[in-house]
Motif scaffolding. Structure first.
Motif, PDB file in Angstrom:
ATOM      1  N   UNK A 196       0.853  -1.199   0.000  1.00 44.16           N
ATOM      2  CA  UNK A 196       0.000   0.000   0.000  1.00 44.16           C
ATOM      3  C   UNK A 196       0.882   1.240   0.000  1.00 44.16           C
ATOM      4  N   UNK A 197       0.351   2.282  -0.565  1.00 43.99           N
ATOM      5  CA  UNK A 197       1.132   3.520  -0.661  1.00 43.99           C
ATOM      6  C   UNK A 197       1.299   4.105   0.736  1.00 43.99           C
TER       7      UNK A 197
ATOM      8  N   UNK B 256      -2.291   0.090  -4.087  1.00 43.92           N
ATOM      9  CA  UNK B 256      -1.822   0.358  -5.438  1.00 43.92           C
ATOM     10  C   UNK B 256      -2.888  -0.125  -6.424  1.00 43.92           C
ATOM     11  N   UNK B 257      -2.905   0.520  -7.613  1.00 42.92           N
ATOM     12  CA  UNK B 257      -3.851   0.089  -8.650  1.00 42.92           C
ATOM     13  C   UNK B 257      -3.506  -1.351  -9.039  1.00 42.92           C
ATOM     14  N   UNK B 258      -4.512  -2.152  -9.269  1.00 47.55           N
ATOM     15  CA  UNK B 258      -4.350  -3.558  -9.672  1.00 47.55           C
ATOM     16  C   UNK B 258      -3.540  -4.377  -8.666  1.00 47.55           C
ATOM     17  N   UNK B 259      -3.595  -3.981  -7.408  1.00 47.42           N
ATOM     18  CA  UNK B 259      -2.859  -4.753  -6.403  1.00 47.42           C
ATOM     19  C   UNK B 259      -3.748  -4.982  -5.194  1.00 47.42           C
ATOM     20  N   UNK B 260      -4.957  -5.468  -5.451  1.00 51.44           N
ATOM     21  CA  UNK B 260      -5.903  -5.719  -4.378  1.00 51.44           C
ATOM     22  C   UNK B 260      -5.861  -7.205  -4.002  1.00 51.44           C
ATOM     23  N   UNK B 261      -5.356  -7.511  -2.818  1.00 52.02           N
ATOM     24  CA  UNK B 261      -5.266  -8.928  -2.441  1.00 52.02           C
ATOM     25  C   UNK B 261      -6.636  -9.597  -2.343  1.00 52.02           C
ATOM     26  N   UNK B 262      -7.673  -8.772  -2.103  1.00 51.39           N
ATOM     27  CA  UNK B 262      -9.013  -9.362  -1.947  1.00 51.39           C
ATOM     28  C   UNK B 262      -9.736  -9.524  -3.286  1.00 51.39           C
ATOM     29  N   UNK B 263      -9.045  -9.204  -4.346  1.00 53.44           N
ATOM     30  CA  UNK B 263      -9.562  -9.503  -5.672  1.00 53.44           C
ATOM     31  C   UNK B 263      -9.511 -11.020  -5.848  1.00 53.44           C
TER      32      UNK B 263
ATOM     33  N   UNK C   6       1.592  -8.023   7.311  1.00 59.70           N
ATOM     34  CA  UNK C   6       1.901  -6.844   8.141  1.00 59.70           C
ATOM     35  C   UNK C   6       2.717  -5.819   7.352  1.00 59.70           C
ATOM     36  N   UNK C   7       3.677  -6.289   6.590  1.00 60.54           N
ATOM     37  CA  UNK C   7       4.474  -5.351   5.783  1.00 60.54           C
ATOM     38  C   UNK C   7       3.637  -4.750   4.655  1.00 60.54           C
ATOM     39  N   UNK C   8       2.802  -5.586   4.051  1.00 58.01           N
ATOM     40  CA  UNK C   8       1.974  -5.096   2.948  1.00 58.01           C
ATOM     41  C   UNK C   8       1.050  -3.977   3.447  1.00 58.01           C
TER      42      UNK C   8
ATOM     43  N   UNK D 163       1.115  -2.062   6.181  1.00 53.24           N
ATOM     44  CA  UNK D 163       1.704  -0.820   6.707  1.00 53.24           C
ATOM     45  C   UNK D 163       2.452  -0.042   5.631  1.00 53.24           C
ATOM     46  N   UNK D 164       2.750  -0.710   4.527  1.00 58.44           N
ATOM     47  CA  UNK D 164       3.479  -0.010   3.463  1.00 58.44           C
ATOM     48  C   UNK D 164       4.970   0.078   3.718  1.00 58.44           C
ATOM     49  N   UNK D 165       5.463  -0.705   4.648  1.00 59.17           N
ATOM     50  CA  UNK D 165       6.902  -0.678   4.929  1.00 59.17           C
ATOM     51  C   UNK D 165       7.618  -1.830   4.230  1.00 59.17           C
ATOM     52  N   UNK D 166       8.906  -1.627   4.054  1.00 58.75           N
ATOM     53  CA  UNK D 166       9.733  -2.671   3.450  1.00 58.75           C
ATOM     54  C   UNK D 166      10.550  -3.336   4.549  1.00 58.75           C
ATOM     55  N   UNK D 167      10.637  -4.648   4.512  1.00 56.10           N
ATOM     56  CA  UNK D 167      11.484  -5.280   5.539  1.00 56.10           C
ATOM     57  C   UNK D 167      12.946  -4.911   5.336  1.00 56.10           C
ATOM     58  N   UNK D 168      13.684  -4.883   6.439  1.00 58.88           N
ATOM     59  CA  UNK D 168      15.111  -4.525   6.348  1.00 58.88           C
ATOM     60  C   UNK D 168      15.890  -5.656   5.677  1.00 58.88           C
TER      61      UNK D 168
END
Lengths: 350, 644
Positions: free
Chosen positions: A221-222, A230-237, A338-340, A342-347
């Motif tokens: 997520x942004x 994000x466009x075309x990035x809906x996990x619930x699709x 959780x990462x998806x 919150x929009x964060x990238x894992x280290x």
């Protein structure tokens, strides 16, 4: 120069009135609200506006022959900063941090006031006058100080010993809590050993089924106000496959098990959150999962509060060891979600 | 003339011979080093296994760090137990005794390693400067520096002896193991120490005999040799602590595998070397500057005040020159720590020891605040610098905002009631200042502002006269402005990108700061060539506050050094040698923050009291100096301390 200073003075007056108005309820308290996502810079920017405003104001008063004495400028500025920190910033800043900021502000004012001899003389003159007590009025002030200072110190000491709060319960002592425990080199979950430095989330994969962080990073997520997908990035699709499908499955596990404490917005404010002290971890904060490797989260989820290392004990964590309730795959998927969300990238260390 | 040349040649030959004799033992012992240090004797604690020695010789082991195979050439690390055999003790915590001995030795060691580097720089400035009066002043200053360090040098050796005895008597098993691994290195260390002492004495006592012409250059070259030896000494000592933190060259049981270079060249050795060299220099400069400040404040005459004001300024400038790259070297060290062991990095910066890092950030901030304050005060001794003074308040604001961001803890100290009121561990506004991205921004803003203060100081009493001065001023203003924008923007951008990219962002931030440092000071220097002097620099006409700022700076250095040493050592937690030899003494726990802070303060206090004694000794031989100086050069500013 005069035009700039006049404009700054006007800004200073308006900003001060607005601040007072918001704090004392003359105008709506959120007339100028701290915008989520921009708050840290907004606070610094506001302070810069005030400094510019006060400079303009001082300049204008000086040119009108109504200069504010240096001493009162310094005292006034410290008082303003303390007032701003106490009343403007929400949620309330803990005393220890306000004390730190206040001390640094006093040092700053000292540095400003003593930056040249002339200013330094002007600044300390009233203090020296009171100490010299050449006139009856000054003598009275000096006497008052001599009485007021010990009384104030006594008062502070007394207050610090008096039990505070409802029912006069004594507050729990301050605890220097270690937030990030040092992880072990490896962890064993369901009979399999995972080396924390090198293991990877098996569900962070691209359409070819290979581990690909860059691919997954583009689909989170942004990270801005509202946290938009994000466009075309809906996990619930229903058609979502691969990484996004894994995120959805992780989300389902999260909402079945984790959100009661960590909250449906992953901000650590779930239904049960305030039964705990401290409240559960806030994943949306840039200082939690955003700072850590995915394997670190995997280890924490698997082992919970009981599996925390010896050093830094006591940990004050009631996180269950989720390996007793979830499979390894389910834990990896929750971490992915959780990462998806919150929009964060894992280290990573490369 | 011919006789003179002959004398010179003889002097050179004699010096060369002396140096060769001094370095000969080191050169011969290098053979032993090259062959892997020879066969290591069994450690005292494992003597029972002596009969298995032959068998162990052919056994192979795998290097814990380099992952190479090697023939086992040493005994395993002893498995100690809590008792008087492995940990003989007084009725007191042995660790604290060792801490004290170690810290004092390190303070003095750093000081005596740093001062010769200053001497080298200042003596060189004296040799190359065309102004004869200044050349003499520089030479005298360099001599004053080395004289102070000479007494400290003896103390360093004494403290080193105390440290070794403390190790041998209180931690025999551990020290036995360490010396079994580092046997050849320790011998070379001792021989280097002899070479260092010899060179130092020739350098000091030969000062007057070698003050002119070629001999002066030879004298100067000796300072280079002195510093090379000193640096190698320090690097050898660093290899021991590097090994304790990130062992290499041994197998999992701690058995030496025959390659001494692997044991020396561990994962953290080089970052430690760089960090310590810079740290020593900054610390040494700070101590000498504090000495000058002390002499300034106690001075009776204007001449003395002028001299010590100038001395303090030079020492301070050198200290700050090495202070500026220090945070970057520290950043590299931490990066390597994380790369070596993630848990070690987290224990340091996010875990058990994180609170100490907040104190460290505060100390770093104090160092830069004091430096800036001193530079602003120094504007006061220049006529014509008044025009800059009214803008200082804006620099204070920028500096303090950077400082506040830099010291804001991510997890705050708060009562449970405050925690509830805040609604979580992290504050939604201030919590953002607590992570690395913001802190990198904060410290770079602080350093850039320090550079700006220095540029103002350089311009204090000068007016550029170059034809392109307007363009130059606009260019410099724009450059600084863009530097701030770039640093702050990257700090904000750091929140929106993956951590590995964010770590990389520190490079453009540092590059921006260093560009300001090198490019802007160089450009400023060019602009000021042939500049109009608005007034003289009136040495000695500086406020007493500035000298207290110097003393504060030096104290902060000392305190921070003690703190960081403690943190570096504590991160091993319950290991003597990380993951190889466990600490089974009753003191294998981490001290509370309060106890550590008190202990560090005690060490700092002890160091300053003892160094004051050293300073006092330094003044004893200089009592008659000003009279002599006046007799030789009437009307000139006399240099005190003409004891040679």
């Amino acid at each position: 120069m005069k035009a700039i200073m006049s404009a700054a003075a006007v800004v200073g007056v308006i900003a001060s009135l607005l601040l007072l108005g918001m704090i004392f309820g003359v105008v709506k308290a959120d007339t100028v609200h701290l915008v989520e996502g921009y708050m840290p810079m907004q606070m610094i920017f506001e302070l810069a506006i005030f400094v510019a405003g006060f400079t303009g104001l001082s300049y204008m008063l000086n040119s009108m022959g109504m200069a504010i004495p240096r001493f009162w400028q310094g005292i006034g500025f410290v008082a303003f900063i303390l007032f701003y920190l106490k009343s403007r910033v929400y949620p309330p800043i803990p005393f220890s941090v306000r004390a730190m900021y206040g001390t640094v502000t006093m040092v700053a004012v000292f540095m400003w006031m003593s930056s040249n001899e002339e200013d330094w003389k002007k600044f300390r003159q009233p203090i020296l006058n009171v100490m010299d007590a050449a006139t009856p009025k000054l003598k009275l002030i000096r006497t008052l100080f001599l009485i007021a200072i010990p009384v104030a110190l006594w008062g502070f000491s007394y207050q610090s010993f008096v039990p505070q709060g409802a029912g006069a319960d004594v507050d729990e002592p301050i605890e220097l809590r270690t937030v990030h425990p040092a992880p072990p080199a490896s962890t064993k979950v369901h009979g399999k050993t995972f080396v924390l430095q090198t293991s990877q989330n098996p569900y962070r994969v691209n359409p070819e089924g290979k581990y690909d962080q860059e691919y997954s990073n583009k689909l989170i997520v942004e990270q801005a106000m509202g946290r938009l997908m994000q466009a075309n990035a809906n996990p619930w699709d229903e058609k979502a496959e691969g990484y996004l499908k894994n995120v959805r499955e992780g989300g389902e596990i999260f909402f079945q098990n984790c959100h009661f404490c960590h909250g449906d917005n992953l901000n650590g404010r779930g239904l049960h959150a305030f039964a705990f002290n401290p409240i559960p971890a806030n994943f949306t904060d840039p200082g939690t999962i955003a700072q850590l490797q995915e394997t670190f989260i995997f280890w924490r989820v698997s082992k919970g509060g009981l599996g925390l290392p010896r050093e830094g004990f006591p940990w004050a964590s009631v996180m269950p060891p989720w390996e007793q309730h979830l499979t390894t795959d389910e834990i990896w998927k929750v971490v992915l979600f959780e990462y998806w969300h919150t929009g964060y990238y894992p280290r990573t260390w490369d | 003339m011919g006789r003179q040349n002959g004398k010179k040649i003889w002097s050179i030959m004699a010096l060369g011979a002396m140096m060769a004799i001094l370095l000969l033992p080191v050169a011969t012992s290098l053979n032993a080093l090259a062959s892997g240090g020879g066969e290591a004797p069994p450690a005292p604690a494992v003597k029972a296994e002596g009969d298995k020695k032959d068998e162990a010789k052919v056994e192979k082991g795998r290097d814990v760090y380099y992952k190479t195979e090697g023939i086992v050439a040493g005994a395993p690390a002893p498995k100690t137990t809590d008792g008087t055999k492995d940990y003989p003790r007084y009725n007191f915590e042995s660790r604290v005794l060792l801490w004290f001995a170690n810290q004092q030795h390190l303070y003095y060691g750093s000081f005596v390693l740093a001062v010769p580097i200053f001497c080298m720089i200042i003596e060189f400035m004296g040799v190359v400067t065309k102004d004869k009066a200044m050349a003499k002043k520089y030479d005298q200053l360099a001599y004053d520096f080395i004289k102070i360090s000479l007494t400290a040098y003896s103390l360093t050796a004494i403290l080193g002896g105390i440290l070794i005895f403390t190790f041998l008597t209180l931690y025999p098993a551990f020290f036995g193991y360490l010396s079994s691994i580092f046997r050849p290195v320790m011998h070379i260390y001792a021989l280097m120490f002899v070479a260092e002492s010899g060179t130092l004495y020739i350098y000091y006592y030969g000062w007057d005999k070698m003050k002119e012409g070629l001999l002066k250059w030879i004298h100067l070259s000796m300072s280079v040799i002195l510093n090379v030896i000193g640096t190698v000494l320090m690097m050898l000592a660093n290899s021991w602590i590097g090994f304790m933190m990130s062992p290499a060259g041994v197998d999992e049981q701690g058995r030496f595998l025959g390659n001494i270079w692997h044991v020396i060249h561990t994962a953290l050795w080089n970052p430690l070397n760089v960090h310590r060299i810079l740290g020593n220099m900054a610390f040494g400069g700070g101590v000498v500057a504090a000495y000058a400040a002390y002499r300034f404040l106690s001075a009776k005459t204007d001449e003395e005040r002028a001299h010590y004001d100038w001395m303090g300024y030079i020492a301070m400038a050198l200290a700050v020159a090495f202070l500026i790259p220090l945070p970057f070297a520290g950043y590299w060290l931490m990066r390597e720590v994380y790369a070596y062991r993630q848990q070690m990095g987290i224990t340091l910066m996010g875990g058990l020891l994180a609170w100490l890092f907040i104190i460290q950030a505060t100390m770093i901030g104090i160092l830069f605040l004091s430096t800036n304050y001193y530079l602003w005060q120094a504007l006061g001794r220049m006529r014509g610098a008044e025009k800059y003074q009214r803008y200082i308040k804006y620099l204070v604001f920028v500096l303090v905002v950077g400082f506040l961001v830099f010291i804001t803890p991510h997890t705050m100290v708060m009562t449970p009631a405050e925690l509830k009121a805040m609604g979580g561990q992290q504050h939604p506004v201030l919590g953002n200042y607590g992570v690395m991205s913001a802190k990198n921004g904060g410290i770079n803003v602080i350093i850039t502002t320090t550079v700006l203060s220095f540029v103002w100081y350089m311009r204090g009493n000068k007016e550029p006269m170059v034809p392109w001065k307007k363009f130059g001023n606009i260019f410099m203003g724009t450059f600084f402005g863009l530097a701030y924008v770039n640093i702050i923007w990257l700090a904000i951008y750091g929140y929106y990108i993956p951590a590995n990219v964010r770590v990389g962002l520190s490079v453009p931030q540092v590059a921006t700061t260093l560009s300001c440092l090198f490019f802007m000071t160089a450009l400023n220097g060019v602009m000021l060539k042939g500049a109009k002097q608005m007034g003289p620099i009136e040495w000695g006409k500086i406020s007493a506050r500035s000298q207290y700022a110097i003393i504060m700076l030096a104290t902060a250095f000392t305190w921070m050094m003690g703190l960081m040493g403690y943190i570096r050592s504590s991160v091993r937690l319950f290991w003597h040698v990380n993951e190889i030899m466990r600490d089974n003494s009753p003191w294998a726990y981490t001290h509370t923050v309060g106890f550590a802070a008190n202990m560090i303060s005690f060490n700092v206090l002890f160091f300053w009291v003892s160094i004051l004694f050293v300073f006092w000794l330094g003044t004893l031989g200089a009592k008659k100096a000003p009279v002599e100086a006046k007799a030789h050069a009437p009307g000139r500013v006399p240099e005190p301390a003409h004891g040679h």
